[in-house]
Write a protein that holds these residues in place. Structure first.
Motif, mmCIF file in Angstrom:
data_model
loop_
_atom_site.group_PDB
_atom_site.id
_atom_site.type_symbol
_atom_site.label_atom_id
_atom_site.label_comp_id
_atom_site.label_asym_id
_atom_site.label_seq_id
_atom_site.Cartn_x
_atom_site.Cartn_y
_atom_site.Cartn_z
ATOM 1 N N THR A 151 13.208 33.200 0.570
ATOM 2 C CA THR A 151 12.778 34.509 1.083
ATOM 3 C C THR A 151 12.707 35.545 -0.020
ATOM 4 O O THR A 151 11.709 36.264 -0.161
ATOM 5 C CB THR A 151 13.742 34.979 2.188
ATOM 6 N N SER A 154 9.815 34.799 -2.298
ATOM 7 C CA SER A 154 8.520 35.123 -1.702
ATOM 8 C C SER A 154 8.266 36.626 -1.694
ATOM 9 O O SER A 154 7.165 37.089 -2.018
ATOM 10 C CB SER A 154 8.456 34.568 -0.274
ATOM 11 N N VAL A 155 9.296 37.410 -1.313
ATOM 12 C CA VAL A 155 9.149 38.867 -1.308
ATOM 13 C C VAL A 155 8.912 39.378 -2.721
ATOM 14 O O VAL A 155 8.029 40.227 -2.971
ATOM 15 C CB VAL A 155 10.395 39.532 -0.697
ATOM 16 N N GLN A 158 5.400 38.523 -3.795
ATOM 17 C CA GLN A 158 4.403 39.356 -3.127
ATOM 18 C C GLN A 158 4.350 40.748 -3.744
ATOM 19 O O GLN A 158 3.263 41.301 -3.973
ATOM 20 C CB GLN A 158 4.733 39.463 -1.642
ATOM 21 N N SER A 162 1.082 42.023 -5.585
ATOM 22 C CA SER A 162 0.361 43.098 -4.895
ATOM 23 C C SER A 162 0.242 44.359 -5.741
ATOM 24 O O SER A 162 -0.791 45.035 -5.728
ATOM 25 C CB SER A 162 1.052 43.427 -3.567
ATOM 26 N N TYR A 324 -1.489 37.676 1.518
ATOM 27 C CA TYR A 324 -0.107 37.993 1.851
ATOM 28 C C TYR A 324 0.717 36.719 1.993
ATOM 29 O O TYR A 324 1.625 36.641 2.825
ATOM 30 C CB TYR A 324 -0.043 38.817 3.141
ATOM 31 N N GLY A 327 4.448 37.332 1.553
ATOM 32 C CA GLY A 327 5.052 37.992 2.700
ATOM 33 C C GLY A 327 5.240 37.060 3.874
ATOM 34 O O GLY A 327 6.272 37.094 4.559
ATOM 35 N N ALA A 330 8.072 34.776 3.142
ATOM 36 C CA ALA A 330 9.327 35.522 3.253
ATOM 37 C C ALA A 330 9.750 35.668 4.705
ATOM 38 O O ALA A 330 10.925 35.446 5.057
ATOM 39 C CB ALA A 330 9.182 36.895 2.598
ATOM 40 N N VAL A 331 8.808 36.029 5.563
ATOM 41 C CA VAL A 331 9.133 36.207 6.983
ATOM 42 C C VAL A 331 9.573 34.882 7.606
ATOM 43 O O VAL A 331 10.569 34.815 8.341
ATOM 44 C CB VAL A 331 7.925 36.799 7.742
ATOM 45 N N TYR A 382 -1.312 32.749 9.817
ATOM 46 C CA TYR A 382 -0.018 33.230 9.326
ATOM 47 C C TYR A 382 1.056 33.170 10.418
ATOM 48 O O TYR A 382 2.172 32.692 10.188
ATOM 49 C CB TYR A 382 -0.154 34.671 8.827
#
Length: 492
Positions: A151, A154-155, A158, A162, A324, A327, A330-331, A382
């Motif tokens: 997580t 990944s965050v 991103q 980004s 994304y 993101g 991560a989620v 997603y």
């Protein structure tokens, strides 16, 4: 000082260190953007080369390495394999950073297959160090540490992508730094004195428990050596070993890893013992259910994770859309981590409700997968991936706990390795037919349709049958349990 020794002798110390290692080794900021990185200007590979020539190498190599690595895991007593796994992970990222071309990327996939083949040592290690009453919490804690690592990675990835804070190559350098720290953590792990097959002293395994354990009936045996301290006694659950057969740890200095001639067995005897333990472990019908689910679901999960980025790239190319991927990963990892950690604190009779949860949630995950594959909307893809991955992480944690506590002998690595091997055989067959350029070599959408069609046909016979029987069996158990409770109340 005495309190520190007691803490290091307890189950929390190795679990914490392994959790830290699991977290650091899974922080991979570039992983959600691997397809854009490989097909972009940095590597300049085509989607066909990545999907049909490079990625299949991992599946074949993983299958070829799993059995040898499993035997080495036991022979080397887990910890050296964990350290080697981290070094191989360092090599994987170094090859991604400094090499290019199809050949080098195929070699990178082989090295990464070594990393994933060594995963068997991760949970086998903790089960050799923790007593039975702590299995569920230890499993959920170590699994959660991994998911939190994914997580955070990944965050972080991103955000870096980004906001254009770092290039892909700079992200790889950051990953190499984190892996280097993970190597230090792996070196600090306590070394088990015994293993299940090659290094045993008459007991079924070795482990650690907390000082002052409330479970007075837990048989104690085995020793565990810690870095920089004297050997301390451990405890495990298994066959009862008389208390007076334990050696004094003070008499064991300098003899770590040694065994008497009567305890040394040849390879043939070990393999025969493996086969006998295999038959004994899988003699339970419930064990077969959970193992069949493990193999089928892990096959589908690995195949989905391997090629989902290619599907996203097809549905919405990164060249004309702000992706994304980080993101979403991560989620999904955050939800999976919450589910895996929370299940450790659920006071539920899993022998009664576990099969019902397995069948119903597996069906929900399959529906999410179908929606993801056959939708042309990136946000549906997603969302389906988040649901699918979260449910898998929840169920695989429950399955690991149920299998570990259901074994009549402490052969965790054997069962986990056999289930993973079965999943890899299924995945290899699927990859060689559908994905590999020497097979059908399909593009991502026809490939996904073939995989989904094959999964649909197999589900009616295999996974669907297992899930249906799990639901029916669990429902019967629930009804019988309720009926017996009613009779007991009436009699009272």
């Amino acid at each position: 000082m005495e309190s520190v020794k007691r803490w290091r002798a307890g189950w929390v110390y190795p679990t914490s260190l392994l959790g830290i290692y699991g977290f650091l080794s899974t922080v991979k900021p570039l992983e959600p953007f691997l397809i854009p990185f490989l097909t972009g200007p940095d590597k300049n590979l085509t989607m066909e080369q990545v999907a049909n020539q490079i990625f299949p190498v991992w599946t074949y190599s993983y299958l070829a390495l799993l059995v040898p690595v499993f035997l080495l895991t036991d022979w080397l007593r887990y910890k050296p394999v964990i350290v080697f796994q981290c070094c191989a992970l360092l090599g994987t990222n170094a090859m991604l950073l400094w090499s290019g071309g199809v050949g080098f990327m195929q070699a990178m996939q082989f090295v990464y297959a070594v990393v994933t083949a060594c995963d068997v040592a991760y949970f086998s290690y903790i089960y050799s160090m923790v007593a039975l009453q702590h299995y569920l919490k230890a499993t959920s804690s170590c699994r959660t540490a991994q998911l939190l690592g994914y997580t955070v990675g990944s965050v972080l990835g991103q955000l870096l992508v980004s906001f254009n804070l770092l290039t892909y190559k700079d992200i790889l350098v950051l990953t190499l730094v984190l892996i280097s720290i993970a190597i230090v953590t792996a070196v600090l792990l306590p070394m088990p004195r015994t293993s299940m097959f090659f290094h045993h002293s008459g007991e079924k395994g070795g482990g650690l428990t907390e000082e002052g354990n409330d479970n007075k009936n837990t048989p104690k045996t085995g020793k565990v050596e810690t870095e920089g301290t004297e050997t301390c006694e451990g405890a495990l659950t298994g066959e009862d070993i008389p208390q007076d057969t334990r050696e004094d740890p003070r008499e064991d200095d300098g003899k770590c890893g040694e065994s008497s001639p009567s305890e040394r067995r040849g390879c043939c005897n070990t393999l025969q013992q493996l086969w006998r333990d295999f038959l004994q472990c899988f003699s339970s019908r419930e064990m077969l259910y959970w193992s069949a689910w493990w193999a089928l679901s892990t096959c589908g999960f690995n195949q989905t994770v391997n090629y989902v980025q290619a599907l996203w790239e097809h549905v919405e190319p990164s060249s004309n859309f702000t992706i994304y991927n980080g993101g979403v990963e991560a989620v999904s990892n955050l939800f999976g981590a919450g589910a895996a950690y929370g299940v450790g604190f659920i006071q539920l009779d899993w022998s009664c409700w576990g099969e019902l949860a397995l069948g119903s949630l597996s069906g929900l995950g399959g529906a999410a997968l179908f929606a993801m594959v056959f939708s042309a909307n990136i946000w549906v893809c997603y969302a389906g991936y988040v649901v699918f991955k979260s449910l898998y992480m929840l169920l695989i944690t429950i399955a690991m706990f149920r299998i570990a506590t259901g074994l009549s002998t402490e052969r965790y690595a054997l069962v986990f390795g056999a289930n993973t091997f079965t999943a890899l055989v299924l995945q290899t067959v699927l990859t060689s037919i559908v994905v590999d350029s020497r097979g059908l070599g399909l593009d991502i959408v026809p490939q996904a349709e073939r995989i989904e069609k094959a999964d649909h046909d197999d589900a009616d016979v295999d996974e669907g049958a297992v899930a249906s029987e799990e639901v029916v069996s669990s429902s019967c158990k629930v009804v019988c349990h309720w009926h017996s409770s009613e009779l007991k109340l009436r009699n009272d």
